[in-house]
Write an enzyme that holds these catalytic residues in place. Structure first.
Site, PDB file in Angstrom:
ATOM      1  N   ASP A 160     -90.608 163.023 124.204  1.00 60.41           N
ATOM      2  CA  ASP A 160     -91.295 162.860 122.916  1.00 60.41           C
ATOM      3  C   ASP A 160     -92.219 161.662 122.945  1.00 60.41           C
ATOM      4  O   ASP A 160     -93.281 161.857 122.147  1.00 60.41           O
ATOM      5  CB  ASP A 160     -90.070 162.288 122.044  1.00 60.41           C
ATOM      6  CG  ASP A 160     -88.934 163.359 121.844  1.00 60.41           C
ATOM      7  OD1 ASP A 160     -89.364 164.540 121.845  1.00 60.41           O
ATOM      8  OD2 ASP A 160     -87.631 163.065 121.688  1.00 60.41           O
ATOM      9  N   ASP A 166     -81.632 163.079 124.178  1.00 57.40           N
ATOM     10  CA  ASP A 166     -82.427 161.923 123.738  1.00 57.40           C
ATOM     11  C   ASP A 166     -81.588 160.603 124.172  1.00 57.40           C
ATOM     12  O   ASP A 166     -80.424 160.504 124.200  1.00 57.40           O
ATOM     13  CB  ASP A 166     -82.678 161.850 122.126  1.00 57.40           C
ATOM     14  CG  ASP A 166     -83.358 162.973 121.729  1.00 57.40           C
ATOM     15  OD1 ASP A 166     -84.645 163.222 122.627  1.00 57.40           O
ATOM     16  OD2 ASP A 166     -82.982 163.627 120.784  1.00 57.40           O
TER      17      ASP A 166
END
Length: 210
Positions: A178, A144
């Site tokens: 995401d 991420d």
């Protein structure tokens, strides 16, 4: 909308997602940050579990999570194929394509990254290191990097439970995959009637009881 166009959306999202993750993994140490704006930063973190960093406890928790993701992606793939076969709306097919691409992007991390990268603690990771990866197949961590701390500060004392606490909005760190999942779900919610139009039979039934 054709399956070919849906596949193009999926491939494009996967390329952007994986290129961004490879770049971060091979150029940043874990926790390293670049401040683009006060409200937007590139921050490298790794997620061992589900959304928001939640994890399934136990020795086989990660394996179970990755296995569940693999089963889920098969279901999403069937949903996409069936939607195209039934000439589903463009909104539906685009949304499901984005959800599939996002889920598949994170699955790649979970399945392979432990094998193809070494760890990022106090070092920049190497792709295909001679000494082997930081984990094993099915035990990779999701990369991420997108961080949007839109506001940070102490909450007013009058707010129940959290009054006086230091709070950051928006705190989660996420990735392109995401984002694709979130946008896909948002499209289904916002354009629900266009994504799931009523059939003529359903309309006749509604009129009969109205």
């Amino acid at each position: 909308m054709s399956l070919k166009k849906a596949s193009a959306i999926i491939v494009l999202i996967l390329i952007i997602d994986q290129v961004s993750k490879f770049y971060i993994k091979t150029n940043f140490m874990l926790g390293e940050e670049i401040r683009v704006f006060d409200w937007f930063r590139i921050l490298f973190v790794e997620n061992e579990g589900m959304a928001w960093g939640a994890k399934i406890p136990g020795q086989y928790g990660k394996l179970l999570l990755t296995s569940f993701r693999l089963v889920a992606i098969v279901g999403i793939a069937y949903w996409l194929w069936d939607s195209v076969r039934k000439n589903g709306s463009r909104v539906l097919i685009v949304a499901v394509s984005m959800i599939f691409a996002g889920a598949f992007g994170n699955i790649i991390d979970s399945v392979f990254y432990g094998e193809i990268f070494n760890h990022s603690y106090n070092q920049v990771a190497t792709f295909l290191p001679e000494e082997g990866g930081y984990g094993t197949l099915m035990h990779g961590k999701v990369v991420d990097m997108l961080y949007f701390p839109l506001w940070s500060g102490y909450l007013p004392d009058w707010i129940p439970f959290w009054g006086g606490d230091y709070f950051t909005f928006f705190e989660p760190v996420f990735n392109i995959a995401d984002s694709a999942i979130t946008i896909g779900v948002a499209l289904l919610l916002i354009f629900n009637k266009q994504a799931f139009p009523e059939s003529k039979e359903e309309k006749r039934t509604e009129k009969a009881y109205s």
